[in-house]
Design a protein around this motif. Structure first.
Motif, PDB file in Angstrom:
ATOM      1  N   LEU A 157     -45.607 -11.609 107.679  1.00  0.00           N
ATOM      2  CA  LEU A 157     -44.991 -10.584 106.840  1.00  0.00           C
ATOM      3  C   LEU A 157     -43.467 -10.637 106.929  1.00  0.00           C
ATOM      4  O   LEU A 157     -42.769 -10.457 105.925  1.00  0.00           O
ATOM      5  CB  LEU A 157     -45.495  -9.197 107.258  1.00  0.00           C
ATOM      6  CG  LEU A 157     -46.951  -8.875 106.920  1.00  0.00           C
ATOM      7  CD1 LEU A 157     -47.361  -7.560 107.567  1.00  0.00           C
ATOM      8  CD2 LEU A 157     -47.145  -8.803 105.407  1.00  0.00           C
ATOM      9  N   ALA A 158     -42.948 -10.876 108.128  1.00  0.00           N
ATOM     10  CA  ALA A 158     -41.490 -10.970 108.280  1.00  0.00           C
ATOM     11  C   ALA A 158     -40.937 -12.142 107.479  1.00  0.00           C
ATOM     12  O   ALA A 158     -39.884 -12.031 106.832  1.00  0.00           O
ATOM     13  CB  ALA A 158     -41.132 -11.112 109.760  1.00  0.00           C
ATOM     14  N   ASP A 159     -41.642 -13.255 107.503  1.00  0.00           N
ATOM     15  CA  ASP A 159     -41.207 -14.411 106.715  1.00  0.00           C
ATOM     16  C   ASP A 159     -41.280 -14.113 105.217  1.00  0.00           C
ATOM     17  O   ASP A 159     -40.362 -14.443 104.458  1.00  0.00           O
ATOM     18  CB  ASP A 159     -42.063 -15.621 107.059  1.00  0.00           C
ATOM     19  CG  ASP A 159     -41.667 -16.846 106.254  1.00  0.00           C
ATOM     20  OD1 ASP A 159     -40.552 -17.358 106.475  1.00  0.00           O
ATOM     21  OD2 ASP A 159     -42.474 -17.278 105.403  1.00  0.00           O
ATOM     22  N   ARG A 160     -42.343 -13.450 104.797  1.00  0.00           N
ATOM     23  CA  ARG A 160     -42.522 -13.149 103.372  1.00  0.00           C
ATOM     24  C   ARG A 160     -41.399 -12.253 102.849  1.00  0.00           C
ATOM     25  O   ARG A 160     -40.896 -12.444 101.737  1.00  0.00           O
ATOM     26  CB  ARG A 160     -43.872 -12.463 103.153  1.00  0.00           C
ATOM     27  CG  ARG A 160     -44.166 -12.151 101.683  1.00  0.00           C
ATOM     28  CD  ARG A 160     -45.381 -11.253 101.531  1.00  0.00           C
ATOM     29  NE  ARG A 160     -46.550 -11.757 102.269  1.00  0.00           N
ATOM     30  CZ  ARG A 160     -47.663 -11.057 102.425  1.00  0.00           C
ATOM     31  NH1 ARG A 160     -47.762  -9.818 101.932  1.00  0.00           N
ATOM     32  NH2 ARG A 160     -48.679 -11.582 103.086  1.00  0.00           N
ATOM     33  N   HIS A 161     -40.998 -11.281 103.657  1.00  0.00           N
ATOM     34  CA  HIS A 161     -40.005 -10.312 103.198  1.00  0.00           C
ATOM     35  C   HIS A 161     -38.596 -10.608 103.694  1.00  0.00           C
ATOM     36  O   HIS A 161     -37.657  -9.867 103.356  1.00  0.00           O
ATOM     37  CB  HIS A 161     -40.422  -8.910 103.638  1.00  0.00           C
ATOM     38  CG  HIS A 161     -41.684  -8.424 102.994  1.00  0.00           C
ATOM     39  ND1 HIS A 161     -41.768  -8.103 101.659  1.00  0.00           N
ATOM     40  CD2 HIS A 161     -42.923  -8.216 103.501  1.00  0.00           C
ATOM     41  CE1 HIS A 161     -43.002  -7.697 101.373  1.00  0.00           C
ATOM     42  NE2 HIS A 161     -43.732  -7.779 102.478  1.00  0.00           N
ATOM     43  N   GLY A 162     -38.435 -11.637 104.505  1.00  0.00           N
ATOM     44  CA  GLY A 162     -37.099 -12.019 104.944  1.00  0.00           C
ATOM     45  C   GLY A 162     -36.512 -11.135 106.025  1.00  0.00           C
ATOM     46  O   GLY A 162     -35.304 -10.874 106.029  1.00  0.00           O
ATOM     47  N   LEU A 163     -37.331 -10.675 106.975  1.00  0.00           N
ATOM     48  CA  LEU A 163     -36.845  -9.874 108.094  1.00  0.00           C
ATOM     49  C   LEU A 163     -36.714 -10.731 109.346  1.00  0.00           C
ATOM     50  O   LEU A 163     -37.534 -11.623 109.590  1.00  0.00           O
ATOM     51  CB  LEU A 163     -37.787  -8.699 108.398  1.00  0.00           C
ATOM     52  CG  LEU A 163     -37.601  -7.435 107.575  1.00  0.00           C
ATOM     53  CD1 LEU A 163     -38.143  -7.602 106.169  1.00  0.00           C
ATOM     54  CD2 LEU A 163     -38.267  -6.234 108.266  1.00  0.00           C
ATOM     55  N   ARG A 164     -35.711 -10.435 110.140  1.00  0.00           N
ATOM     56  CA  ARG A 164     -35.582 -11.043 111.462  1.00  0.00           C
ATOM     57  C   ARG A 164     -36.258 -10.130 112.482  1.00  0.00           C
ATOM     58  O   ARG A 164     -36.109  -8.915 112.424  1.00  0.00           O
ATOM     59  CB  ARG A 164     -34.108 -11.233 111.831  1.00  0.00           C
ATOM     60  CG  ARG A 164     -33.324 -12.095 110.849  1.00  0.00           C
ATOM     61  CD  ARG A 164     -33.809 -13.538 110.837  1.00  0.00           C
ATOM     62  NE  ARG A 164     -33.535 -14.220 112.096  1.00  0.00           N
ATOM     63  CZ  ARG A 164     -32.359 -14.816 112.389  1.00  0.00           C
ATOM     64  NH1 ARG A 164     -31.357 -14.787 111.510  1.00  0.00           N
ATOM     65  NH2 ARG A 164     -32.194 -15.425 113.537  1.00  0.00           N
ATOM     66  N   VAL A 165     -36.983 -10.711 113.408  1.00  0.00           N
ATOM     67  CA  VAL A 165     -37.743  -9.941 114.391  1.00  0.00           C
ATOM     68  C   VAL A 165     -37.055 -10.023 115.747  1.00  0.00           C
ATOM     69  O   VAL A 165     -36.661 -11.104 116.205  1.00  0.00           O
ATOM     70  CB  VAL A 165     -39.192 -10.456 114.493  1.00  0.00           C
ATOM     71  CG1 VAL A 165     -39.955  -9.671 115.564  1.00  0.00           C
ATOM     72  CG2 VAL A 165     -39.891 -10.343 113.144  1.00  0.00           C
ATOM     73  N   ILE A 166     -36.924  -8.869 116.388  1.00  0.00           N
ATOM     74  CA  ILE A 166     -36.452  -8.775 117.769  1.00  0.00           C
ATOM     75  C   ILE A 166     -37.542  -8.076 118.560  1.00  0.00           C
ATOM     76  O   ILE A 166     -37.939  -6.956 118.227  1.00  0.00           O
ATOM     77  CB  ILE A 166     -35.130  -7.987 117.865  1.00  0.00           C
ATOM     78  CG1 ILE A 166     -34.038  -8.648 117.024  1.00  0.00           C
ATOM     79  CG2 ILE A 166     -34.694  -7.864 119.322  1.00  0.00           C
ATOM     80  CD1 ILE A 166     -32.775  -7.813 116.890  1.00  0.00           C
ATOM     81  N   SER A 167     -38.061  -8.721 119.578  1.00  0.00           N
ATOM     82  CA  SER A 167     -39.175  -8.186 120.350  1.00  0.00           C
ATOM     83  C   SER A 167     -38.689  -7.661 121.696  1.00  0.00           C
ATOM     84  O   SER A 167     -38.138  -8.402 122.514  1.00  0.00           O
ATOM     85  CB  SER A 167     -40.238  -9.274 120.576  1.00  0.00           C
ATOM     86  OG  SER A 167     -41.357  -8.738 121.237  1.00  0.00           O
ATOM     87  N   ASP A 168     -38.881  -6.363 121.907  1.00  0.00           N
ATOM     88  CA  ASP A 168     -38.590  -5.733 123.195  1.00  0.00           C
ATOM     89  C   ASP A 168     -39.782  -5.988 124.104  1.00  0.00           C
ATOM     90  O   ASP A 168     -40.855  -5.409 123.917  1.00  0.00           O
ATOM     91  CB  ASP A 168     -38.358  -4.241 122.979  1.00  0.00           C
ATOM     92  CG  ASP A 168     -38.196  -3.466 124.293  1.00  0.00           C
ATOM     93  OD1 ASP A 168     -38.379  -4.052 125.376  1.00  0.00           O
ATOM     94  OD2 ASP A 168     -37.899  -2.255 124.214  1.00  0.00           O
ATOM     95  N   GLU A 169     -39.607  -6.840 125.113  1.00  0.00           N
ATOM     96  CA  GLU A 169     -40.710  -7.217 126.001  1.00  0.00           C
ATOM     97  C   GLU A 169     -40.435  -6.807 127.446  1.00  0.00           C
ATOM     98  O   GLU A 169     -40.821  -7.483 128.393  1.00  0.00           O
ATOM     99  CB  GLU A 169     -41.009  -8.712 125.847  1.00  0.00           C
ATOM    100  CG  GLU A 169     -41.402  -9.019 124.395  1.00  0.00           C
ATOM    101  CD  GLU A 169     -41.923 -10.430 124.140  1.00  0.00           C
ATOM    102  OE1 GLU A 169     -41.868 -11.275 125.054  1.00  0.00           O
ATOM    103  OE2 GLU A 169     -42.398 -10.666 122.999  1.00  0.00           O
ATOM    104  N   ILE A 170     -39.796  -5.649 127.589  1.00  0.00           N
ATOM    105  CA  ILE A 170     -39.430  -5.178 128.925  1.00  0.00           C
ATOM    106  C   ILE A 170     -40.647  -4.866 129.788  1.00  0.00           C
ATOM    107  O   ILE A 170     -40.614  -5.005 131.007  1.00  0.00           O
ATOM    108  CB  ILE A 170     -38.497  -3.948 128.818  1.00  0.00           C
ATOM    109  CG1 ILE A 170     -37.796  -3.691 130.153  1.00  0.00           C
ATOM    110  CG2 ILE A 170     -39.245  -2.728 128.336  1.00  0.00           C
ATOM    111  CD1 ILE A 170     -36.685  -2.652 130.068  1.00  0.00           C
ATOM    112  N   HIS A 171     -41.754  -4.460 129.157  1.00  0.00           N
ATOM    113  CA  HIS A 171     -42.978  -4.169 129.904  1.00  0.00           C
ATOM    114  C   HIS A 171     -43.925  -5.366 129.968  1.00  0.00           C
ATOM    115  O   HIS A 171     -45.069  -5.212 130.433  1.00  0.00           O
ATOM    116  CB  HIS A 171     -43.716  -2.992 129.255  1.00  0.00           C
ATOM    117  CG  HIS A 171     -43.098  -1.645 129.527  1.00  0.00           C
ATOM    118  ND1 HIS A 171     -43.294  -0.952 130.697  1.00  0.00           N
ATOM    119  CD2 HIS A 171     -42.279  -0.868 128.775  1.00  0.00           C
ATOM    120  CE1 HIS A 171     -42.638   0.200 130.654  1.00  0.00           C
ATOM    121  NE2 HIS A 171     -42.020   0.274 129.503  1.00  0.00           N
ATOM    122  N   ALA A 172     -43.481  -6.528 129.543  1.00  0.00           N
ATOM    123  CA  ALA A 172     -44.382  -7.679 129.451  1.00  0.00           C
ATOM    124  C   ALA A 172     -45.099  -8.019 130.760  1.00  0.00           C
ATOM    125  O   ALA A 172     -46.280  -8.398 130.732  1.00  0.00           O
ATOM    126  CB  ALA A 172     -43.624  -8.903 128.935  1.00  0.00           C
TER     127      ALA A 172
END
Length: 414
Positions: A200-215
């Protein structure tokens, strides 16, 4: 006592959540134990009631003994995280060259947003979600667009698609701020769900930032998928640290990580950002990822036991409250709507200290501090977030108090 506090000696094979008494914890000067009066049991902010893991304490003591309190240097932190990620999550193509040290996870997120979005652009978040997402985004002069979670508290593809579409229409450079695992629900996103995000991000042209502090805090029955390991996430970012898993929030240091197509963007990070992390923080987080897994495994066993205990206590003491059993984090998202406590809008979404609804009732009547669901955005009204990273004794006493308050509460009638 010193050995116990360090997690060494006889406590090396014990649950870290059982090693400190309430009296010892009340000697702490951090916000969890000083925000409220001494008669309040604090189960709100994401600090754990544990002593330091021995490898972390040893690294800090050595630095103090040497006077090693200068500026951070080198890539040992990223190397330790890369090795940990390979062992723990099977992330074998982690690239140290595609990382940079930032002061903490939220500051790293803001700096990444400044790199890939412009003032006025939209940032999508999945509500209810970590309150500072709202405040940090708005203070950075970006606008928030919510994509509410579904009834199962998982990401809703239709809501994401609609929010991404609106974000694209609102500005040239929209972004999606992912919470993985999700705070406050404790959901650990599956790989197929993250693949949908990437598509979906690729389709709509969004950049993703993932908060993985609890990973690192993934409980029995779930598996963490780092977002950057998902096909289609090559132009995304992740930000993480050891702060939640090893209780190091006061030792500032985090890592921003770029996918291979985002490395050039990360190279544009302003030099001054790298002056924010603490050298002692970098040493502590490095030691945690490098040598702290045995301690982490003991902690996860303790959290798993507390997760079960919490469910039992709620069934006995607060049967009107629905418990969504978390897959990760040490945060429980409790549906208190059946208690009939009136809710009200908060003055500013994202300010976690605001108390309304059931959270205010539990503080006033039970002397237990939990986080108000309303500050987590749409979908939070009538909920509370409870931090169960404490001793079984404290957890039992807190929920017992909450049960008495809940049973005695009577909604006002006309």
């Amino acid at each position: 006592m010193a050995n116990d506090l360090l997690g060494t000696g006889g406590s090396a094979t014990r649950n870290p959540l059982t090693l400190l008494t309430v009296d010892e914890l009340r000697q702490r000067t951090s916000t969890k134990w000083r925000m409220h009066p001494p008669d309040v049991l604090p189960l709100w902010v994401a600090e754990q009631d544990v002593p330091l893991a021995a490898p972390v304490a040893d690294a800090l003591r050595r630095a103090i003994d040497l006077g090693d309190t200068g500026y951070p240097h080198g890539t040992a932190y990223a190397e330790a995280l890369g090795d940990f990620a390979a062992r723990r999550w099977g992330w074998h193509d982690f690239r140290v060259a595609h990382t940079t040290v930032v002061p903490d996870v939220m500051m790293g997120i803001v700096e990444l947003l400044r790199l890939v979005t412009d003032p006025g652009d939209a940032v999508v978040i999945c509500s209810p979600v970590y309150p500072p997402f709202y405040s940090f985004i708005s203070h950075a002069d970006r606008q928030v667009i919510e994509a509410p979670l579904g009834p199962d508290l998982r990401m809703d593809p239709a809501a994401l698609d609609d929010a991404f579409r609106r974000a694209r229409a609102a500005g040239r450079k929209p972004a999606f701020l992912l919470c993985n695992p999700h705070n406050p629900t404790g959901v650990v996103h599956r790989r197929d769900e993250l693949e949908t995000v990437a598509e979906l991000a690729d389709r709509h042209g969004l950049r993703v930032i993932s908060d993985e502090i609890h990973a690192p805090v993934v409980l029995r029955g779930a598996h963490l998928t780092p977002y950057l390991t998902v096909a289609g996430a090559e132009n995304a970012f992740a930000v993480t640290s050891a702060s939640k898993a090893w209780n190091l929030a006061g030792l500032k240091a985090a890592l921003a990580i770029a996918g291979p197509q985002a490395a050039a963007d990360l190279d544009r990070m302003p030099e001054e950002v790298g002056h924010g992390p603490s050298h002692l923080g970098v040493l502590a987080h490095t030691a945690a990822f490098d040598a702290g897994e045995p301690w982490l495994d003991l902690l996860l066993d303790g959290l798993d036991a507390n997760r079960t205990l919490l469910g039992q206590l709620l069934a006995e003491q607060l049967p009107a409250v629905t418990y969504h059993r978390p897959e990760g984090t040490y945060l429980a998202w409790l549906d208190c709507t059946r208690l009939g406590v009136p809710t009200e809008p908060v003055a500013e979404p994202g300010v976690a200290s605001q108390l309304v609804g059931p959270a205010k009732m539990f503080l006033d009547r039970a002397r237990v501090a939990v986080s108000a669901g309303e500050v987590f955005g749409t979908g939070g009204a009538g909920f509370v977030r409870l931090n169960f990273a404490t001793s079984p004794a404290i957890l039992t006493e807190a929920v017992t108090r909450m049960g008495r308050a809940g049973q005695a509460y009577r909604p006002a009638t006309d």
